[in-house]
Design a protein around this motif. Structure first.
Motif, PDB file in Angstrom:
ATOM      1  N   VAL A  43      -2.417   2.342  -5.607  1.00 28.36           N
ATOM      2  CA  VAL A  43      -1.438   3.332  -5.143  1.00 28.36           C
ATOM      3  C   VAL A  43      -1.024   4.207  -6.325  1.00 28.36           C
ATOM      4  N   ALA A  99      -3.517  -2.345  -6.539  1.00 28.60           N
ATOM      5  CA  ALA A  99      -3.359  -1.789  -5.190  1.00 28.60           C
ATOM      6  C   ALA A  99      -3.943  -0.371  -5.082  1.00 28.60           C
ATOM      7  N   GLY A 142       0.793  -1.236   0.000  1.00 32.14           N
ATOM      8  CA  GLY A 142       0.000   0.000   0.000  1.00 32.14           C
ATOM      9  C   GLY A 142       0.820   1.278   0.000  1.00 32.14           C
TER      10      GLY A 142
END
Lengths: 340, 340, 340, 340
Positions: B119, B117, B91
């Motif tokens: 991100v 994810a 993360g």
């Protein structure tokens, strides 16, 4: 004035009148003795303006005169080869504007006629005599930038010519790039083996409809390993854009455009210069004087001309290869053109 | 100092230390909280110098820390993809130096992991943040030179890297031209369809023996019709040569090199300037600060990064196409690479 | 970060905050340990922003602290002399912004206090640390242009300061030309004997009504025979204009302005660059870092400062002479000022 | 060629031959009909070279010819006034090289003779016709830089003339600065009230022993409030240095030197250009053509000459004031010279 060489001008159009002015006033060893033009009034006006005693319509009347030592051919391109052959047969030395012809076979016949007659012939690639390009040539010749690796030529016109001109021009590669092909050979001093072209119509769709292109990048693979690139545009809105860079093992030399003055104006908006010279005749004026002086000197001294018939032939081969590369989207070897 | 973002550095080599210095002293919102390097001593030295509280050998120790918001990946290229995937899984937001990888499949896996994810990831094409290049981009975006027709990029290093480096570099197109591929896309704002390459070994035969090239011209056919050219050399003896010109229907914009000062010295020999900046870190110092500031701002504000994962992927495709064009002496479409 | 020197900032205005930022983030050997400002809120805001542990209103609280090694004085000009004397008495090394004072007697007292205390003092003529001016200094020192004959300094501000500032400035010669007087001495490495001034109010009549001038040419007769000229204007609409030329027996060196980028844009109207940097802080940013680094290094190594107290004094003498020359329309010898 | 004006050249030295060449080959409306020189062989050589039918030793033989419309006076300075008076009496239009004379009274007599005769007279300040200076004049005239505040002229010769020349030259202010005095009046379009000079012998002690100076700064107080500065040196080792800047409320315009080409060479040592043009005849060649064309046009069209007799007179006044200022180390008003 000390006049050793009687010269007749054939073709009294724009470029012909430029040469006439220089022969009349700026080249001491030359005497402009005749002007010929199919338009007899043009011939007479030119003769009157620049003090030539005789004006005729038919160029053959020029070749008949024993006192004429040399001819300067500025007529339409499709008459060049014929006049070259006739002038050579008459024993006259020849200065001929580029291109000699668009047809390789026709060029070869004309060059053979010149060789048989043993007269001197110079082709009108005037840019070789420009101070900027000459400086680059000297740098390369003297190794000032080491062994050359790269040549980049930027050559952009201020505006496209009229469509009528384009239709008769032979296309961008034979009309415009031809100067850059000559410059590439001149600067690098080696021949090109193969050409790759990326070209497009970006300036004016009408040029494309006429079957021509207005924007081009031509990659040159030289025999000596140098990689050359030429870029052309029919329209640089800021003026005549004529730059070159040669890069080598010892550094680089690049030339910038010529401006009408060196002034830099700084205002609340920006720091600026006036536009580069816009008209090829302003930009290259001195080179026209110098090429004609070189021709006169070569004839008088019996030395080889600085731009030969072969120098007039090879750029035509390159132009044909460049067009084929564009049409077939592939690398084209010059031998494909000359062996055809 | 107002520190909102805890950042860990992974890889404390030359470029890693540059980022560490900027994170520590020049980006107010960032806090350099950890340094990881397989060479623990290097990690510790870097942490000590730039005030990071923690130094570790294993980057996984970084990803375990909840207080770390983002990682800056400056490790060896062949570890990038793996670390990206691990960081995404943990993360963490990601800044990764270019290239992501030399293998397209590996790149795609890593980008997929980032997407899953959710991100933010920024790739380290720092030159986009340079004042000169940014100015060209603005000119193109705002139509200051009209519709672009041509792009020419000159990109020459002051000297070739050591052979050991070259052997691991992925070759000139993935190591050096990759920056110019990114720049070409950035400046023109369009994708490239096909590539023609003319390249050679001109600087050092040892580079050729290593299977690489040191001199190249790459022709780019853009989707929007622009014709691009990139020229590279591994050695410009006068320094770091980084110039660009975009030419269009409304004019041209060109940028010149940066010199250490503006002095012009005129002597009996010549009028001269000191050499351009020689070292990429001097030349592009400010761009490194600005790219990291942009990353920090994007993370804090939740805005898209200015250089995306896809921006890291496409230049690799272009590099593979450029090499194939050279090997096969023909125009190569990018689809040949991506569809393989 | 490796901090050997504890430094307190006195005066947290614009220039004070610039020094604070550099001391905090860009000079590894320095630690910003206190900030003092008569406006306590300004002191606290500055301390918070740049990580200084302590903020006070009274500068004497700074001098009481044993752990403070040096002070950086950026308070109002009329407090400089007093703070210098107090800091010297407290044994603190001193960096003081220019000018030390407008009154020669007051300057001499302050310098005497520094000498008695044996502390190091550097005056803030930051331009000496600029890459352009440093390059000129090196050229002169190394004889690159032979024996200097002429110095010409162009120094123009982008816009006049507010009238309130002008009223407290000491006049153009002590506020603006003072930098150029220092530069003249620095570049030529010789003292000035006599000054002739031609000056006028051309930019704004209100400046004239305030008893000041906004346009000036100052002729410097150097002891070593060099003839110097300085030209000032309070308003160059195109930005901050800071150029110099030194001409000598071996040639000339000249420096041009700094622009935000190297871009040249060519359009149908003109060939132009973006305006020079407009704000002195942008133009001279790096020189502020370098002068502070030089101060820190001089203190730590016990070497003489690169700009001494006397370097702070002489330009004030020159400013007074320049004004008298204008008032009396005659050549004024510096001895007339110092002997008074 | 269309020749409307018969012109006789008086004085066939260096500058005379330059004018002869232009009259013969580059000015269509002019006919070079006679050449006079006290050295008859020089007259004959010049006449032969440029196609003039007649050569004489005595200039009076020229004035006797009814068909001569105008004379171009290029003889020794001390003969100018006498020939002007004789030519005026003979009703010939007059082009005279600068300076008319070193003696103000003698100049006034000559100008009175011209006025009485009603002939046209142009003085040979050729630089007014140079493309660079003309561009500055236009900028000032059209307000491109707003209201002028400052004028700075840099005028340096490549090398000092022989001592024999210097001894007869009238001194640096009447021989060299005189061009710059004319330029200052031309560019600003206002008269000068007072002059301050700082000058020295820095180039060659022999020049000082001859009673002359070789390095000078001249401050000009213009009637319209502009502050002008001229700087001269007899020796700039890098070539002919001829620059100007006008600064005003709307910005600045500056001109740089002319170089023989635009080439920039980058090597491992530096980035350099070839030296500026070294010889005044190369630098100002076109301006000589243009000034003579302007003279011919003015005579043919009956319009005022672009450089009048008064324009020849005032710079002599300025030269005398400049020298007195140097001798007496004080500001000198021009009225002190003219009222004497």
């Amino acid at each position: 004035m000390n006049t050793n060489l009687n010269i007749a001008l054939i073709g009294a159009g724009r470029i012909g009148r430029v040469h006439a002015e220089h022969l009349a006033g700026r080249i001491p060893e030359a005497h402009l003795s005749m002007v010929a033009d199919v338009d007899r009034e043009a011939a007479e006006a030119c003769a009157r303006k620049f003090g030539a005693p005789v004006a005729v319509a038919d160029y053959r009347a020029v070749l008949d005169k024993a006192e004429v030592d040399a001819v300067v051919i500025c007529s339409a391109t499709d008459t060049h080869a014929e006049i070259i052959e006739a002038a050579a047969a008459a024993g006259k030395h020849i200065f001929c504007e580029k291109p000699i012809d668009f047809d390789l076979g026709r060029i070869d016949q004309a060059l053979a006629a010149v060789a048989r007659a043993g007269v001197l012939m110079q082709v009108g690639f005037n840019r070789r005599f420009d101070a900027n390009f000459r400086r680059v040539r000297e740098a390369v010749r003297q190794g000032e930038v080491g062994t050359p690796h790269r040549l980049h030529i930027i050559s952009r016109d201020p505006a496209p010519p009229p469509l009528a001109y384009i239709n008769a021009s032979g296309g961008i590669f034979l009309d415009m790039t031809i100067h850059d092909f000559d410059m590439a050979r001149f600067l690098i001093g080696s021949e090109v083996e193969a050409i790759y072209t990326a070209a497009a119509v970006r300036v004016d769709p009408a040029i494309g409809e006429a079957g021509d292109l207005d924007t081009a990048v031509v990659v040159l693979h030289f025999e000596n390993g140098v990689i050359g690139t030429i870029e052309n545009s029919r329209q640089a809105v800021y003026g005549y854009d004529q730059r070159v860079e040669v890069f080598g093992s010892g550094g680089s030399i690049r030339i910038d455009n010529n401006h009408p003055n060196t002034a830099v104006v700084s205002t609340a908006q920006h720091v600026r210069r006036d536009l580069p010279l816009n008209f090829f005749m302003d930009r290259y004026l001195d080179s026209y004087v110098d090429e004609m002086q070189a021709f006169v000197t070569a004839v008088l001294e019996g030395t080889p001309p600085p731009v030969t018939g072969n120098d007039g032939r090879v750029p035509v081969v390159m132009g044909l290869a460049a067009r084929r590369s564009h049409d077939e989207k592939r690398l084209v070897r010059l031998a494909e053109i000359t062996d055809a």
